[in-house]
Design a protein around this motif. Structure first.
Motif, mmCIF file in Angstrom:
data_model
loop_
_atom_site.group_PDB
_atom_site.id
_atom_site.type_symbol
_atom_site.label_atom_id
_atom_site.label_comp_id
_atom_site.label_asym_id
_atom_site.label_seq_id
_atom_site.Cartn_x
_atom_site.Cartn_y
_atom_site.Cartn_z
ATOM 1 N N LEU A 61 13.425 -5.715 13.111
ATOM 2 C CA LEU A 61 13.357 -4.299 13.438
ATOM 3 C C LEU A 61 13.009 -3.530 12.175
ATOM 4 N N SER A 62 11.984 -2.703 12.259
ATOM 5 C CA SER A 62 11.533 -1.902 11.117
ATOM 6 C C SER A 62 11.385 -0.460 11.568
ATOM 7 N N ILE A 63 12.042 0.437 10.874
ATOM 8 C CA ILE A 63 12.023 1.854 11.254
ATOM 9 C C ILE A 63 11.768 2.713 10.028
ATOM 10 N N VAL A 64 10.896 3.691 10.195
ATOM 11 C CA VAL A 64 10.749 4.746 9.194
ATOM 12 C C VAL A 64 10.830 6.073 9.933
ATOM 13 N N LEU A 65 11.716 6.927 9.494
ATOM 14 C CA LEU A 65 11.892 8.263 10.053
ATOM 15 C C LEU A 65 11.569 9.271 8.961
ATOM 16 N N VAL A 66 10.625 10.162 9.228
ATOM 17 C CA VAL A 66 10.244 11.170 8.243
ATOM 18 C C VAL A 66 10.307 12.542 8.890
ATOM 19 N N ASP A 67 11.091 13.421 8.306
ATOM 20 C CA ASP A 67 11.177 14.809 8.755
ATOM 21 C C ASP A 67 10.296 15.644 7.827
ATOM 22 N N ILE A 68 9.190 16.164 8.378
ATOM 23 C CA ILE A 68 8.313 17.010 7.555
ATOM 24 C C ILE A 68 8.326 18.442 8.082
ATOM 25 N N THR A 69 9.505 18.911 8.474
ATOM 26 C CA THR A 69 9.658 20.318 8.806
ATOM 27 C C THR A 69 9.124 21.171 7.662
ATOM 28 N N ASP A 70 9.406 20.763 6.442
ATOM 29 C CA ASP A 70 8.782 21.329 5.245
ATOM 30 C C ASP A 70 7.938 20.217 4.632
ATOM 31 N N PRO A 71 6.606 20.247 4.805
ATOM 32 C CA PRO A 71 5.768 19.163 4.295
ATOM 33 C C PRO A 71 5.863 18.955 2.791
ATOM 34 N N ALA A 77 14.353 8.490 6.100
ATOM 35 C CA ALA A 77 15.369 7.462 6.339
ATOM 36 C C ALA A 77 14.635 6.232 6.849
ATOM 37 N N HIS A 78 15.186 5.051 6.566
ATOM 38 C CA HIS A 78 14.454 3.853 6.987
ATOM 39 C C HIS A 78 15.328 2.613 6.942
ATOM 40 N N VAL A 79 14.871 1.603 7.658
ATOM 41 C CA VAL A 79 15.386 0.238 7.528
ATOM 42 C C VAL A 79 14.173 -0.685 7.504
ATOM 43 N N ASN A 80 14.161 -1.614 6.602
ATOM 44 C CA ASN A 80 13.067 -2.583 6.455
ATOM 45 C C ASN A 80 11.689 -1.904 6.458
ATOM 46 N N PRO A 81 11.498 -0.875 5.634
ATOM 47 C CA PRO A 81 10.253 -0.096 5.717
ATOM 48 C C PRO A 81 9.005 -0.873 5.310
ATOM 49 N N ASN A 82 9.161 -1.892 4.460
ATOM 50 C CA ASN A 82 8.017 -2.642 3.965
ATOM 51 C C ASN A 82 7.883 -4.020 4.601
ATOM 52 N N LEU A 189 6.340 1.825 6.867
ATOM 53 C CA LEU A 189 6.131 2.799 5.800
ATOM 54 C C LEU A 189 4.674 3.236 5.715
ATOM 55 N N GLN A 190 3.751 2.275 5.786
ATOM 56 C CA GLN A 190 2.347 2.635 5.634
ATOM 57 C C GLN A 190 1.831 3.422 6.838
ATOM 58 N N VAL A 191 2.364 3.168 8.018
ATOM 59 C CA VAL A 191 1.963 3.971 9.169
ATOM 60 C C VAL A 191 2.516 5.386 9.026
ATOM 61 N N ALA A 192 3.749 5.510 8.540
ATOM 62 C CA ALA A 192 4.308 6.837 8.277
ATOM 63 C C ALA A 192 3.471 7.567 7.230
ATOM 64 N N ARG A 193 3.028 6.848 6.182
ATOM 65 C CA ARG A 193 2.165 7.457 5.169
ATOM 66 C C ARG A 193 0.861 7.950 5.790
ATOM 67 N N PHE A 194 0.286 7.140 6.676
ATOM 68 C CA PHE A 194 -0.952 7.526 7.353
ATOM 69 C C PHE A 194 -0.782 8.886 8.025
ATOM 70 N N TYR A 195 0.285 9.040 8.809
ATOM 71 C CA TYR A 195 0.469 10.290 9.548
ATOM 72 C C TYR A 195 0.865 11.447 8.622
ATOM 73 N N TYR A 196 1.579 11.152 7.541
ATOM 74 C CA TYR A 196 1.906 12.204 6.582
ATOM 75 C C TYR A 196 0.645 12.705 5.891
ATOM 76 N N LEU A 197 -0.220 11.789 5.465
ATOM 77 C CA LEU A 197 -1.486 12.193 4.849
ATOM 78 C C LEU A 197 -2.354 12.961 5.836
ATOM 79 N N LEU A 198 -2.342 12.530 7.094
ATOM 80 C CA LEU A 198 -3.108 13.229 8.121
ATOM 81 C C LEU A 198 -2.585 14.645 8.327
#
Length: 210
Positions: A61-71, A77-82, A189-198
């Motif tokens: 199980l791999s989870i990355v949670l990113v709150d970008i209410t303020d970008p 928060a995460h578990v096994n992000p990589n 993590l890298q998928v979260a980065r993709f959407y953050y950069l987007l």
């Protein structure tokens, strides 16, 4: 995203809380892997309540949670992000990036047929459209783009990331990822980065990100 791999169930969950896009010159260069204590505690409590602690410990199980209410100040928060996992259709977003990068470079045209294929690939997860666009973008070009210093969406220093090493067809793999021998792979993590950069206008250009 669930992918049944024999007895192992791989799960990648990306959750981003979007706000109105307001960008400043103070945006972080990248997502930090530093966890927000309150967000991390809440994530862990949710996992325990769902009886998923064993899956976390097994690294299935791999989870990355990113709150970008303020970008400008993303909370994470995460578990096994990589943890690199077979990701089935999820890496089609990498093909999308490759297509728009080619278009921005003047190396592909955004004509009606291309737009339709991109829509089918992303909205309907069409394997045929994904294979066609992948071949137009070029497999080597896409692999180099994902590993480029600009994006680092596949980064050996972070145990991998987004990878498209095979057409979405019955043909064999073109090139499996260098670290794990996976044909279609991703880390949370890298998928979260993709959407953050987007979301912050940094995939290809602000105009294309929009």
């Amino acid at each position: 995203m669930y992918q049944n791999c024999g007895l192992k169930i791989s799960l990648i969950i990306i959750s981003l809380i979007f706000a109105t896009p307001v960008y400043t010159n103070q945006l972080p260069a990248d997502l930090s892997e530093t966890c927000d204590p309150k967000l991390q505690k809440g994530l862990y409590q949710c996992l325990v309540s769902l009886n998923l602690a064993k899956a976390v410990n097994r690294k299935s199980l791999s989870i990355v949670l990113v709150d970008i209410t303020d970008p400008s100040f993303p909370r994470m928060a995460h578990v096994n992000p990589n943890e690199m996992m077979y990701a089935a259709s999820l890496p089609k977003i990498a093909i999308l990036l490759g297509a728009y990068q080619r278009i921005a470079n003047g190396e592909m045209k955004m004509d009606a047929a291309t737009h339709e294929k991109l829509a089918l690939m992303i909205r309907n997860s069409s394997n045929h459209a994904a294979t066609e666009i992948l071949n137009k973008v070029g497999k080597t070009y896409l692999a180099n783009l994902l590993q480029s210093p600009r994006y680092r969406l596949y980064d050996p220093q972070r145990n991998g990331g987004l990878w498209v090493g095979k057409e979405y067809a019955k043909s064999g793999a073109w090139k499996r990822d260098p670290l794990h021998n996976i044909s279609h792979g991703a880390t949370a993590l890298q998928v979260a980065r993709f959407y953050y950069l987007l979301q912050t206008g940094r995939l290809v250009s602000p105009e294309i990100s929009r």
